[in-house]
Design a protein around this motif. Structure first.
Motif, PDB file in Angstrom:
ATOM      1  N   LEU A   1     -25.989  61.320  30.206  1.00 51.99           N
ATOM      2  CA  LEU A   1     -26.969  61.931  29.328  1.00 51.99           C
ATOM      3  C   LEU A   1     -26.939  61.605  27.938  1.00 51.99           C
ATOM      4  O   LEU A   1     -28.146  61.483  27.250  1.00 51.99           O
ATOM      5  CB  LEU A   1     -26.963  63.478  29.397  1.00 51.99           C
ATOM      6  N   LEU A   2     -25.661  61.207  27.467  1.00 49.52           N
ATOM      7  CA  LEU A   2     -25.921  60.810  26.184  1.00 49.52           C
ATOM      8  C   LEU A   2     -26.421  59.277  25.867  1.00 49.52           C
ATOM      9  O   LEU A   2     -27.062  58.945  24.929  1.00 49.52           O
ATOM     10  CB  LEU A   2     -24.356  60.596  25.726  1.00 49.52           C
ATOM     11  N   LYS A   3     -26.114  58.343  27.068  1.00 44.68           N
ATOM     12  CA  LYS A   3     -27.042  57.091  27.023  1.00 44.68           C
ATOM     13  C   LYS A   3     -28.357  57.555  27.080  1.00 44.68           C
ATOM     14  O   LYS A   3     -29.083  56.726  26.303  1.00 44.68           O
ATOM     15  CB  LYS A   3     -26.370  56.568  28.111  1.00 44.68           C
ATOM     16  N   LEU A   4     -28.845  58.253  27.907  1.00 46.44           N
ATOM     17  CA  LEU A   4     -30.363  58.753  27.978  1.00 46.44           C
ATOM     18  C   LEU A   4     -30.990  58.798  26.573  1.00 46.44           C
ATOM     19  O   LEU A   4     -32.206  58.552  26.197  1.00 46.44           O
ATOM     20  CB  LEU A   4     -30.768  59.682  29.127  1.00 46.44           C
ATOM     21  N   VAL A   5     -30.073  59.925  25.982  1.00 46.36           N
ATOM     22  CA  VAL A   5     -30.575  60.333  24.369  1.00 46.36           C
ATOM     23  C   VAL A   5     -30.507  59.141  23.756  1.00 46.36           C
ATOM     24  O   VAL A   5     -31.558  58.924  22.681  1.00 46.36           O
ATOM     25  CB  VAL A   5     -29.604  61.401  24.190  1.00 46.36           C
TER      26      VAL A   5
ATOM     27  N   LEU B   1     -31.387  65.218  38.110  1.00 50.46           N
ATOM     28  CA  LEU B   1     -30.246  64.481  38.365  1.00 50.46           C
ATOM     29  C   LEU B   1     -29.265  65.268  39.323  1.00 50.46           C
ATOM     30  O   LEU B   1     -28.618  65.061  39.977  1.00 50.46           O
ATOM     31  CB  LEU B   1     -29.600  63.927  37.077  1.00 50.46           C
ATOM     32  N   SER B   2     -28.997  66.626  38.569  1.00 51.80           N
ATOM     33  CA  SER B   2     -28.094  67.588  39.285  1.00 51.80           C
ATOM     34  C   SER B   2     -28.405  67.983  40.602  1.00 51.80           C
ATOM     35  O   SER B   2     -27.609  67.594  41.447  1.00 51.80           O
ATOM     36  CB  SER B   2     -28.149  68.755  38.562  1.00 51.80           C
ATOM     37  N   GLU B   3     -29.723  68.063  40.976  1.00 51.07           N
ATOM     38  CA  GLU B   3     -29.940  68.194  42.417  1.00 51.07           C
ATOM     39  C   GLU B   3     -29.913  66.927  43.304  1.00 51.07           C
ATOM     40  O   GLU B   3     -29.569  66.982  44.286  1.00 51.07           O
ATOM     41  CB  GLU B   3     -31.478  68.501  42.414  1.00 51.07           C
TER      42      GLU B   3
ATOM     43  N   ALA C   1     -36.056  67.171  24.025  1.00 54.29           N
ATOM     44  CA  ALA C   1     -35.196  68.166  24.730  1.00 54.29           C
ATOM     45  C   ALA C   1     -35.841  68.573  25.847  1.00 54.29           C
ATOM     46  O   ALA C   1     -35.217  68.699  27.007  1.00 54.29           O
ATOM     47  CB  ALA C   1     -35.188  69.458  23.695  1.00 54.29           C
ATOM     48  N   GLY C   2     -37.100  68.756  25.983  1.00 59.13           N
ATOM     49  CA  GLY C   2     -37.665  69.262  27.315  1.00 59.13           C
ATOM     50  C   GLY C   2     -37.595  68.207  28.179  1.00 59.13           C
ATOM     51  O   GLY C   2     -37.246  68.351  29.532  1.00 59.13           O
ATOM     52  N   ASN C   3     -37.859  66.918  27.849  1.00 63.67           N
ATOM     53  CA  ASN C   3     -37.645  65.874  28.792  1.00 63.67           C
ATOM     54  C   ASN C   3     -36.317  65.626  29.274  1.00 63.67           C
ATOM     55  O   ASN C   3     -35.982  65.417  30.519  1.00 63.67           O
ATOM     56  CB  ASN C   3     -38.176  64.629  27.972  1.00 63.67           C
ATOM     57  N   LEU C   4     -35.482  65.911  28.431  1.00 60.80           N
ATOM     58  CA  LEU C   4     -33.985  65.617  28.633  1.00 60.80           C
ATOM     59  C   LEU C   4     -33.347  66.826  29.670  1.00 60.80           C
ATOM     60  O   LEU C   4     -32.897  66.598  30.723  1.00 60.80           O
ATOM     61  CB  LEU C   4     -33.032  65.562  27.713  1.00 60.80           C
ATOM     62  N   LEU C   5     -34.044  67.874  29.508  1.00 62.55           N
ATOM     63  CA  LEU C   5     -33.480  68.985  30.375  1.00 62.55           C
ATOM     64  C   LEU C   5     -34.284  68.918  31.692  1.00 62.55           C
ATOM     65  O   LEU C   5     -33.553  69.017  32.891  1.00 62.55           O
ATOM     66  CB  LEU C   5     -34.245  70.383  29.568  1.00 62.55           C
TER      67      LEU C   5
END
Length: 314
Positions: free
Chosen positions: A220-224, A262-264, A252-256
């Protein structure tokens, strides 16, 4: 032959001022975010490099290491004499040296924060208003003793010897405990450390949550980082505050949404591979004879330190 079309500042190797008047432009939130992300990545690489070294604690099995250092943290909490805590902290420094942990960054990580936060909490206890005792320094004289309900105010404000010693003992306790916890994390792989928590009967779901969090937080840090780099590469000029707020809220909305998707996907992939709730990692080794001997040595050192603290008294 020098090309007349090349600017003089480019030939000289200097950059033009970023703002009129020669003032250097202050970095915006995007630059600060990228810099912080790079710092986090550097810290992770530093920790992984330390874990890969051959050292006294690195060679100790994770469960024995965790229990032994928790025992030393308990010893630090039970110790009452400053000399005892200083001796224990010197032992921590020796452990760090035997484990090939650089002392400079190690000491900086502990003592840049422990005096700040712990010192703020214990600062009132050094005054005679909170803890009466033998005065070391008289700060001011009051008109006379005052009684405000249950509170009694003396005729002078002083720093007491008992208050300073008590505050110093608490700061030393916190410093030793934080140093030992830092040694555990610096010399143990995260997967092995989480597996060792099962010795303390930590629930499986908690261990699993920590394992997946540590595994995917870097993704997720890499995505940010990619989102901020993409914005910086398309940005012309300095954006205003409102534009920054829109970008942050949208990011923030896109990352969430991406994190939830990804979790699913990860959970479905785990179920497809036979996941039953138990965390399994490669290299799950059992403690050997040297591990038990080193753990027993640390336990014996803790007993000796407690005995010395009881002998010194208070």
């Amino acid at each position: 032959m020098v090309n007349k079309e090349i600017p003089a500042w480019l030939l000289a190797g200097n950059h033009p001022p970023l703002q009129p008047g020669g003032r250097k432009r202050r970095p915006g939130f995007a630059e600060k975010t990228l810099r912080d992300l790079a710092h986090v990545g550097g810290e992770v690489l530093f920790s992984e490099e330390l874990v890969g070294r051959r050292g006294w604690l690195q060679d100790l099995e994770a469960r024995c290491k965790l229990l032994s250092l928790l025992w030393l943290i308990l010893v630090a909490g039970l110790a009452r004499h400053p000399i005892t805590l200083i001796t224990l902290y010197l032992g921590v420094i020796l452990l760090a040296g035997l484990s090939r942990v650089p002392l400079g960054p190690f000491l900086k990580r502990v003592w840049l924060f422990v005096p700040l936060f712990t010192g703020i909490m214990v600062l009132p206890s050094i005054f005679n208003l909170i803890r009466p005792g033998d005065p070391l320094l008289v700060l001011c004289h009051l008109p006379g003793p005052l009684n405000l309900g249950p509170w009694h105010l003396p005729d002078q404000l002083t720093i007491t010897r008992q208050g300073v010693i008590g505050a110093g003992v608490l700061i030393l306790r916190v410093g030793v405990a934080v140093s030992l916890a830092l040694l555990v994390t610096l010399t143990t792989r995260w997967a092995a450390l989480l597996r060792a928590l099962r010795v303390l009967r930590v629930p499986r779901v908690f261990v699993l949550t920590l394992t997946l969090t540590y595994r995917y937080i870097f993704l997720l840090l890499k995505l940010v980082e990619e989102m901020f780099v993409a914005r910086q590469s398309r940005q012309v000029g300095r954006p205003d505050r409102q534009m920054n707020h829109r970008f942050l809220s949208g990011s923030a909305g896109n990352l969430l949404a991406r994190a939830y998707a990804l979790s699913e996907e990860v959970y479905q992939a785990m179920l497809a591979r036979g996941f039953n709730g138990e965390v399994r990692t490669e290299g799950d080794l059992q403690p050997a004879g040297p591990d038990y001997r080193r753990a027993a040595a640390l336990f014996l050192v803790g007993l000796i330190i407690l005995g010395g603290d009881h002998y010194l008294g208070w």
